[in-house]
Enzyme design. Structure first.
Site, PDB file in Angstrom:
ATOM      1  N   LYS A 153     -22.502 -17.300  -1.706  1.00 26.97           N
ATOM      2  CA  LYS A 153     -21.288 -18.062  -1.967  1.00 26.97           C
ATOM      3  C   LYS A 153     -21.292 -18.607  -3.395  1.00 26.97           C
ATOM      4  O   LYS A 153     -20.315 -18.453  -4.130  1.00 26.97           O
ATOM      5  CB  LYS A 153     -21.203 -19.212  -0.953  1.00 26.97           C
ATOM      6  CG  LYS A 153     -19.829 -19.789  -0.784  1.00 26.97           C
ATOM      7  CD  LYS A 153     -19.844 -20.913   0.259  1.00 26.97           C
ATOM      8  CE  LYS A 153     -19.955 -20.383   1.683  1.00 26.97           C
ATOM      9  NZ  LYS A 153     -20.202 -21.453   2.665  1.00 26.97           N
ATOM     10  N   ARG A 190     -49.328  18.680  19.046  1.00 25.00           N
ATOM     11  CA  ARG A 190     -50.469  17.779  19.231  1.00 25.00           C
ATOM     12  C   ARG A 190     -51.222  18.165  20.501  1.00 25.00           C
ATOM     13  O   ARG A 190     -50.635  18.241  21.586  1.00 25.00           O
ATOM     14  CB  ARG A 190     -49.984  16.334  19.354  1.00 25.00           C
ATOM     15  CG  ARG A 190     -51.136  15.371  19.558  1.00 25.00           C
ATOM     16  CD  ARG A 190     -50.669  13.948  19.608  1.00 25.00           C
ATOM     17  NE  ARG A 190     -49.980  13.652  20.865  1.00 25.00           N
ATOM     18  CZ  ARG A 190     -49.415  12.478  21.125  1.00 25.00           C
ATOM     19  NH1 ARG A 190     -49.435  11.517  20.218  1.00 25.00           N
ATOM     20  NH2 ARG A 190     -48.818  12.267  22.273  1.00 25.00           N
ATOM     21  N   ARG A 227     -16.602 -12.516  -1.069  1.00 21.02           N
ATOM     22  CA  ARG A 227     -17.846 -11.752  -0.937  1.00 21.02           C
ATOM     23  C   ARG A 227     -17.463 -10.337  -0.562  1.00 21.02           C
ATOM     24  O   ARG A 227     -16.343 -10.085  -0.078  1.00 21.02           O
ATOM     25  CB  ARG A 227     -18.758 -12.355   0.125  1.00 21.02           C
ATOM     26  CG  ARG A 227     -18.179 -12.215   1.497  1.00 21.02           C
ATOM     27  CD  ARG A 227     -18.990 -12.903   2.569  1.00 21.02           C
ATOM     28  NE  ARG A 227     -18.092 -13.115   3.700  1.00 21.02           N
ATOM     29  CZ  ARG A 227     -18.112 -14.144   4.506  1.00 21.02           C
ATOM     30  NH1 ARG A 227     -18.988 -15.093   4.366  1.00 21.02           N
ATOM     31  NH2 ARG A 227     -17.244 -14.247   5.481  1.00 21.02           N
ATOM     32  N   GLY A 258     -49.633   8.379  12.890  1.00 23.78           N
ATOM     33  CA  GLY A 258     -49.171   7.967  14.213  1.00 23.78           C
ATOM     34  C   GLY A 258     -49.071   6.455  14.193  1.00 23.78           C
ATOM     35  O   GLY A 258     -50.006   5.746  14.552  1.00 23.78           O
ATOM     36  N   ARG A 310     -21.217 -27.471   0.573  1.00 25.57           N
ATOM     37  CA  ARG A 310     -21.168 -26.222   1.354  1.00 25.57           C
ATOM     38  C   ARG A 310     -22.482 -25.470   1.334  1.00 25.57           C
ATOM     39  O   ARG A 310     -23.092 -25.297   0.292  1.00 25.57           O
ATOM     40  CB  ARG A 310     -20.086 -25.278   0.796  1.00 25.57           C
ATOM     41  CG  ARG A 310     -18.813 -25.934   0.432  1.00 25.57           C
ATOM     42  CD  ARG A 310     -17.877 -24.984  -0.302  1.00 25.57           C
ATOM     43  NE  ARG A 310     -17.428 -23.855   0.503  1.00 25.57           N
ATOM     44  CZ  ARG A 310     -16.686 -22.867   0.019  1.00 25.57           C
ATOM     45  NH1 ARG A 310     -16.348 -22.864  -1.273  1.00 25.57           N
ATOM     46  NH2 ARG A 310     -16.318 -21.874   0.790  1.00 25.57           N
ATOM     47  N   TYR A 329     -42.522  14.154   4.782  1.00 24.83           N
ATOM     48  CA  TYR A 329     -41.449  14.139   5.777  1.00 24.83           C
ATOM     49  C   TYR A 329     -41.624  12.977   6.739  1.00 24.83           C
ATOM     50  O   TYR A 329     -42.707  12.387   6.840  1.00 24.83           O
ATOM     51  CB  TYR A 329     -41.400  15.453   6.562  1.00 24.83           C
ATOM     52  CG  TYR A 329     -42.605  15.677   7.452  1.00 24.83           C
ATOM     53  CD1 TYR A 329     -42.639  15.176   8.746  1.00 24.83           C
ATOM     54  CD2 TYR A 329     -43.704  16.392   6.991  1.00 24.83           C
ATOM     55  CE1 TYR A 329     -43.741  15.354   9.555  1.00 24.83           C
ATOM     56  CE2 TYR A 329     -44.814  16.583   7.789  1.00 24.83           C
ATOM     57  CZ  TYR A 329     -44.835  16.055   9.070  1.00 24.83           C
ATOM     58  OH  TYR A 329     -45.932  16.217   9.865  1.00 24.83           O
ATOM     59  N   GLY A 339     -20.490 -19.088   9.424  1.00 27.34           N
ATOM     60  CA  GLY A 339     -20.376 -20.186  10.377  1.00 27.34           C
ATOM     61  C   GLY A 339     -21.683 -20.664  10.979  1.00 27.34           C
ATOM     62  O   GLY A 339     -21.676 -21.517  11.861  1.00 27.34           O
ATOM     63  N   MET A 363     -24.316 -22.101   9.376  1.00 27.80           N
ATOM     64  CA  MET A 363     -24.844 -23.328   8.781  1.00 27.80           C
ATOM     65  C   MET A 363     -23.684 -24.309   8.554  1.00 27.80           C
ATOM     66  O   MET A 363     -22.586 -24.084   8.999  1.00 27.80           O
ATOM     67  CB  MET A 363     -25.593 -22.996   7.506  1.00 27.80           C
ATOM     68  CG  MET A 363     -26.875 -22.230   7.800  1.00 27.80           C
ATOM     69  SD  MET A 363     -27.837 -21.933   6.328  1.00 27.80           S
ATOM     70  CE  MET A 363     -26.766 -20.848   5.427  1.00 27.80           C
ATOM     71  N   CYS A 415     -45.112  10.306  12.411  1.00 29.15           N
ATOM     72  CA  CYS A 415     -44.487  10.730  13.661  1.00 29.15           C
ATOM     73  C   CYS A 415     -44.397   9.597  14.671  1.00 29.15           C
ATOM     74  O   CYS A 415     -44.116   9.811  15.833  1.00 29.15           O
ATOM     75  CB  CYS A 415     -45.221  11.925  14.259  1.00 29.15           C
ATOM     76  SG  CYS A 415     -46.913  11.568  14.712  1.00 29.15           S
ATOM     77  N   HIS A 465     -13.838 -16.204  14.539  1.00 32.77           N
ATOM     78  CA  HIS A 465     -15.301 -16.215  14.657  1.00 32.77           C
ATOM     79  C   HIS A 465     -15.788 -15.020  15.461  1.00 32.77           C
ATOM     80  O   HIS A 465     -16.684 -14.279  15.043  1.00 32.77           O
ATOM     81  CB  HIS A 465     -15.740 -17.532  15.317  1.00 32.77           C
ATOM     82  CG  HIS A 465     -17.207 -17.626  15.564  1.00 32.77           C
ATOM     83  ND1 HIS A 465     -17.780 -17.255  16.755  1.00 32.77           N
ATOM     84  CD2 HIS A 465     -18.213 -18.012  14.753  1.00 32.77           C
ATOM     85  CE1 HIS A 465     -19.087 -17.438  16.673  1.00 32.77           C
ATOM     86  NE2 HIS A 465     -19.374 -17.898  15.467  1.00 32.77           N
ATOM     87  N   SER A 525     -50.675  13.337   9.807  1.00 30.76           N
ATOM     88  CA  SER A 525     -49.436  12.779  10.327  1.00 30.76           C
ATOM     89  C   SER A 525     -49.755  11.368  10.817  1.00 30.76           C
ATOM     90  O   SER A 525     -50.630  11.181  11.659  1.00 30.76           O
ATOM     91  CB  SER A 525     -48.905  13.645  11.469  1.00 30.76           C
ATOM     92  OG  SER A 525     -47.724  13.067  11.976  1.00 30.76           O
ATOM     93  N   GLU A 569     -54.206   7.578  13.013  1.00 32.72           N
ATOM     94  CA  GLU A 569     -53.682   6.526  13.887  1.00 32.72           C
ATOM     95  C   GLU A 569     -54.760   5.526  14.277  1.00 32.72           C
ATOM     96  O   GLU A 569     -54.492   4.580  15.007  1.00 32.72           O
ATOM     97  CB  GLU A 569     -53.035   7.147  15.129  1.00 32.72           C
ATOM     98  CG  GLU A 569     -53.941   8.071  15.901  1.00 32.72           C
ATOM     99  CD  GLU A 569     -53.239   8.753  17.066  1.00 32.72           C
ATOM    100  OE1 GLU A 569     -52.216   8.232  17.528  1.00 32.72           O
ATOM    101  OE2 GLU A 569     -53.724   9.799  17.513  1.00 32.72           O
TER     102      GLU A 569
HETATM  103  P1  ADP Z   1     -18.495 -21.121   5.941  1.00 39.60           P
HETATM  104  O1  ADP Z   1     -19.615 -20.560   5.178  1.00 39.60           O
HETATM  105  O2  ADP Z   1     -18.824 -21.467   7.345  1.00 39.60           O
HETATM  106  O3  ADP Z   1     -17.233 -20.308   5.781  1.00 39.60           O
HETATM  107  P2  ADP Z   1     -17.508 -22.841   3.903  1.00 39.60           P
HETATM  108  O4  ADP Z   1     -18.504 -23.502   3.027  1.00 39.60           O
HETATM  109  O5  ADP Z   1     -16.869 -21.637   3.369  1.00 39.60           O
HETATM  110  O6  ADP Z   1     -18.178 -22.553   5.301  1.00 39.60           O
HETATM  111  O7  ADP Z   1     -16.430 -23.962   4.202  1.00 39.60           O
HETATM  112  C1  ADP Z   1     -15.701 -24.111   5.384  1.00 39.60           C
HETATM  113  C2  ADP Z   1     -14.217 -24.144   5.097  1.00 39.60           C
HETATM  114  O8  ADP Z   1     -13.903 -25.184   4.200  1.00 39.60           O
HETATM  115  C3  ADP Z   1     -13.728 -22.881   4.458  1.00 39.60           C
HETATM  116  O9  ADP Z   1     -12.498 -22.545   5.016  1.00 39.60           O
HETATM  117  C4  ADP Z   1     -13.559 -23.243   3.027  1.00 39.60           C
HETATM  118  O10 ADP Z   1     -12.587 -22.464   2.399  1.00 39.60           O
HETATM  119  C5  ADP Z   1     -13.175 -24.699   3.100  1.00 39.60           C
HETATM  120  N1  ADP Z   1     -13.558 -25.410   1.878  1.00 39.60           N
HETATM  121  C6  ADP Z   1     -14.799 -25.493   1.375  1.00 39.60           C
HETATM  122  N2  ADP Z   1     -14.820 -26.175   0.223  1.00 39.60           N
HETATM  123  C7  ADP Z   1     -13.539 -26.560  -0.010  1.00 39.60           C
HETATM  124  C8  ADP Z   1     -12.909 -27.301  -1.071  1.00 39.60           C
HETATM  125  N3  ADP Z   1     -13.592 -27.761  -2.106  1.00 39.60           N
HETATM  126  N4  ADP Z   1     -11.581 -27.498  -0.976  1.00 39.60           N
HETATM  127  C9  ADP Z   1     -10.891 -27.025   0.081  1.00 39.60           C
HETATM  128  N5  ADP Z   1     -11.410 -26.335   1.098  1.00 39.60           N
HETATM  129  C10 ADP Z   1     -12.741 -26.090   1.055  1.00 39.60           C
HETATM  130 MG    MG Z   2     -16.536 -19.668   4.123  1.00 36.39          MG
HETATM  131 MG    MG Z   3     -51.185   8.026  19.308  1.00 39.80          MG
END
Ligand code: ADP
Ligand code: MG
Ligand code: MG
Length: 878
Positions: A22, A624, A333, A764, A91, A850, A100, A102, A830, A449, A762, A743
């Site tokens: 991120k 074998r 990403r 094992g 974040r 191989y 989602g 963490m 193998c 999700h 080979s 082996e």
């Molecule tokens: P996750 O990795 O679970 O997607 P994020 O860190 O992306 O968590 O954040 C959760 C939500 O909060 C996302 O929808 C993100 O776009 C929003 N968000 C994070 N930082 C900001 C910010 N500075 N302003 C507005 N929305 C934010």
């Molecule tokens: Mg996000």
């Molecule tokens: Mg064996």
């Protein structure tokens, strides 16, 4: 002192190790000149230090203070400033995306004073200010203070009644803040922390800690993400999608992650913040409709999506927020996609001139190919369709409906196939999603999700089947025409079409398998697979052979692209009706009796070999010689004892057999009389097999037998077997390589000596792993591997993915010392690892000739061998 904090302007996309995905991509977008709210990233190194030492590294606080100061100057307001506050989000964001799993806390900097400043800032929008404040307490309470999130949810639900959250007015939200603060006091014995700096510090540590949240650990294990990376933390200025209807927040993909098609693809929600879109609190609208609501932002967004695709040369997913008509980019990403889309997108990008075919091969994985080889529903079968949702993650899944994660896990442990049915899933459903064959939800779009996580795991998912009335409490759902499905009823879901069927729908093989079986590439997907496979084959240096014991397996393996058999086991040639002859062999009391049994076995074995040579049409076949302990071919000791003790019709042979079984009984059969040891102890046994091979080879023109001796630990063992075998080959007038399995660790360590007597090695790796670790595979996997995985002693079972450090080191030693003695020594593997992506890359790196694997894994091994050759430095197989 190490630098622990990077401004967004300092980073770039290549710094994922340090800044997390991120953070690295926020920096990349910032430097591309895209509208990203300013901010900075605390490195994952700081997190690792914190997790190990229990405290943040020295100097981190000052470094953060310095960056915060700069951020405040840039924004012209101070964090939490009473009359005009700067708010920030804190974040998480690790090297590998863990959607989602963490924590993230928004609106840091609000308290009883700055909430008024925020309202003023927003032109007197009190409702917005109190909405932001209640969100802060709710998120902070749950993630930082560890308060049960349901307490807040319940208070909100009570207040809302049948209304939506957007219907609450400023006064009600102010009341809710009071309720929330009461919950915090009651649950923690302390007041909600009003000091903005303290809020930020605590949130940073909570994000660090969330690396070790149970669901994050589970997700990493599932996705094979190393446990020791830690997460970076991003602190960025807040922008607000919850001002009113001129604001909103959304997620989008630059192309369809299901099919790969280019187009507008995303969800948008007006007057909402952050998670609201994916959490399914209100129904989102398709992104296309944004054009009607805010054409200016819409056009800008499409332009940015184009820029990102061209820049990353790949499908990207994005998060964005519109604040009163101004577009902000919050995340991007390279997006997760289905296996089919991965192949299609890779070739589409080639056709668009964005990447080369070499790149395309590295953009797809063996795991994705394996997924495309799963069966699908039989189009001709009779089905009772009860609903249609969105085709979120392809595949065909059949199982009993369950309505909670716990039940999904329970029933799966009892050996049942289940489909997890939920209104929507949340991160706490992860264990159930892993256990289930498929996932069905009644709410949420393709970016919900359930959809995102299922696609990441390659699990079949249908989401947003809105016609279904899901009642998780009773454990049932109702379909439109009144059909009620209760827990335990079988349903079938098609993640490719989004259809939901009552009962079990039969499945048929995949089009990709049919293509490997020889069908002409028909649809776009199969054509993409064909193109990429051809290119991988042309690029790879590793050969790919099959582990195949029967003519059928051998023939299939060959169609799948095997260039020979790397392991043909001979033990099945002693089973069935031939057990009788093995018994005779064991019971023989004279040389004549023993030879008679062997003479009877020889023509049978010869016939087997003839068929296998025929099916391989001149490709090498590594055979074998017999490997397992002989008692495996004899009756079970307990059954036989009972029979001898109680049955009225016990024969003399039974008594003799029991005596023999007792004599052959071993405490540790895997370390006992087996492999080459059998050949040395039972005169004529190996000779019979070698003669059968030689005779068969003589009969099949072009046959290329290779004779492989199992379980060798010392060169002397091999020498004496080799001498006898060479004599027989010469007598029959057939040529064959004679080599050995490596082996046993001692064989690897004395490979230089062994290579004097072996024309090929080979590896094992099943036995080599067992013996290197001292693990008995059949025992340890169920008894304590879970604990070892929990403890992070290894990230993935060494029986699944080759342990590079230990077992891999033995292989390297054997390769080097073997080749030093015999430069043209042929080297292969193998064990099961021959079809495992990461292990294939290892085999490429250490210079094997191989890999050999089961027929169904052959396409995977071919692809991964090509990828290994094309991505010399990057051995990342995810
Ligand atoms: P996750 O990795 O679970 O997607 P994020 O860190 O992306 O968590 O954040 C959760 C939500 O909060 C996302 O929808 C993100 O776009 C929003 N968000 C994070 N930082 C900001 C910010 N500075 N302003 C507005 N929305 C934010
Ligand atoms: Mg996000
Ligand atoms: Mg064996």
């Amino acid at each position: 002192m190490a630098k622990h904090v990077y401004d967004f302007t300092e980073g770039n996309r290549n710094l994922k190790d340090l800044l997390g995905g991120k953070g690295a991509n926020l920096a990349e977008m910032t430097n591309l000149g895209l509208p990203v709210p300013p901010g900075f990233t605390i490195t994952s190194e700081a997190c690792r230090h914190y997790l190990a030492a229990g405290a943040v590294p020295d100097g981190l606080d000052q470094e953060v203070a310095g960056h915060l100061d700069a951020l405040e100057k840039k924004m012209g307001r101070k964090l939490g400033q009473a009359d005009d506050p700067l708010l920030v989000s804190v974040r998480s964001g690790a090297k590998f995306s863990m959607p989602g799993m963490m924590e993230t806390v928004l609106n840091i900097g609000l308290n009883d004073e700055s909430v008024h400043g925020l309202a003023k800032q927003a032109g007197g929008n009190e409702r917005f200010a109190w909405d932001s404040y209640r969100r802060l307490i709710q998120m902070f309470g749950k993630t930082v203070l560890d308060i049960d999130g349901d307490l807040f949810e319940r208070a909100l639900d009570e207040l809302k009644g049948r209304r939506q959250d957007t219907d609450l007015d400023a006064g009600e939200l102010q009341g809710l803040v009071k309720t929330y603060k009461g919950i915090v006091r009651e649950q923690t014995g302390k007041d909600f922390p009003a000091d903005p700096l303290e809020q930020m510090r605590l949130a940073v540590m909570a994000v660090f800690d969330s690396w070790n949240a149970p669901r994050a650990i589970l997700y990493r294990r599932q996705e094979r993400i190393p446990a020791d990376l830690g997460t970076a933390v991003n602190i960025m200025a807040m922008v607000f999608g919850n001002y009113g209807d001129d604001s909103g927040t959304g997620v989008a993909f630059t192309r369809d992650p299901g099919s790969g098609r280019q187009g507008i693809y995303g969800d948008y929600l007006q007057n909402a913040q952050g998670e609201d879109v994916v959490a399914g609190i209100r129904n989102t609208i398709p992104l296309e409709e944004l054009e009607r609501i805010d054409k200016h932002s819409y056009d800008e967004l499409l332009g940015i999506m184009q820029t990102l695709e061209t820049h990353y040369k790949d499908l990207c997913d994005i998060e964005f927020t519109i604040e009163r008509g101004k577009l902000w980019m919050l995340q991007t990403r390279v997006g997760k996609r289905t296996a089919g889309a991965a192949f299609r997108i890779a070739t589409q990008l080639v056709d668009q001139g964005l990447i080369t075919l070499d790149d395309a091969v590295t953009r797809v994985t063996g795991d994705q190919l394996a997924q495309l080889m799963f069966p699908r529903f039989d189009a001709g079968a009779e089905k009772k369709k009860i609903a249609k949702g969105m085709n979120a993650s392809p595949g065909a899944a059949v199982g009993k409906a369950v309505f909670s994660s716990e039940r999904a896990v329970e029933l799966t442990e009892q050996g049942e196939d289940v489909i997890l049915v939920r209104r929507e899933t949340n991160p706490d459903d992860l264990s159930g999603m892993i256990a289930a064959k498929g996932i069905l939800t009644s709410r949420g779009g393709k970016t919900s999700h359930a959809a995102v996580v299922a696609r990441g795991m390659g699990k079949t998912c249908v989401c947003g089947a809105e016609e279904l009335e899901v009642n998780t409490r009773d454990g049932s759902f109702t379909a439109p025409d009144g059909v009620v499905v209760s827990e335990g009823d079988v349903i079938s879901i098609d993640g490719t079409t989004g259809e939901v069927f009552l009962g079990e729908v039969p499945v048929v093989p995949s089009a990709v398998v049919e293509y490997f079986e020889g069908a002409e590439p028909g649809d776009e997907l199969v054509k993409a697979v064909d193109r990429i496979m051809r290119h991988a084959d042309a690029a790879r240096r590793l050969g790919v052979r099959a582990n195949a014991d029967t003519p059928d397996d051998a023939a299939r393996a060959r169609r799948f692209g095997a260039q020979g058999i790397g392991l043909c086991r001979t033990e099945h040639m002693f089973l069935g009706e031939r057990r009788q002859l093995v018994e005779d062999l064991v019971l023989a009391s004279t040389d004549e009796e023993r030879q008679a049994a062997l003479d009877a076995l020889e023509p049978l074995q010869k016939a087997d070999f003839v068929r296998i040579f025929q099916s391989m049409e001149g490709d090498p076949v590594t055979i074998r010689l017999i490997d397992p302990p002989l008692h495996e071919f004899l009756p079970d000791i307990v059954d036989l004892s009972v029979k001898v003790a109680t049955s009225p019709d016990v024969t003399e042979k039974d008594r003799k057999l029991l005596a023999a079984v007792k004599r052959l009984h071993e405490q540790n059969p895997m370390l006992g009389l087996r492999g080459v040891r059998l050949g040395l102890v039972i005169p004529g046994l190996f000779a019979m097999q070698v003669r059968a091979i030689a005779q068969a080879a003589k009969e099949v023109p072009g046959a290329r037998p290779e004779i492989m001796i199992p379980l060798v630990a010392a060169v002397q063992e091999l020498e004496s077997v080799r001498e006898e075998a060479a004599k027989i080959l010469a007598e029959v007038g057939v040529e064959a390589l004679i080599g050995t399995m490596i082996e046993v660790p001692r064989a690897a360590l004395t490979a230089g000596q062994i290579a004097e007597a072996a024309e090929f090695f080979s590896f094992g790796t099943n036995d080599l792993t067992q013996m290197a670790w001292g693990f008995s595979r059949d025992d340890v996997e169920s008894s304590f591997f879970h604990r070892y995985l929990d403890l992070g002693i290894f990230g993935v079972s060494p029986f699944e993915t080759l342990d590079r450090e230990g077992v891999g080191r033995l292989i390297k030693i054997a390769v080097e010392e073997g080749r030093a003695v015999r430069p043209d020594l042929r080297l292969g593997i193998c064990g099961e690892h021959g079809g495992d992506p990461d292990s294939v890359h290892f085999c490429h790196e250490v210079g094997l000739d191989y890999v050999s694997c089961s027929p169904f894994r052959i396409p995977v091994a071919r692809l991964e061998a090509g990828r290994a050759a094309l991505s010399d430095t990057d051995s990342d197989t995810r």
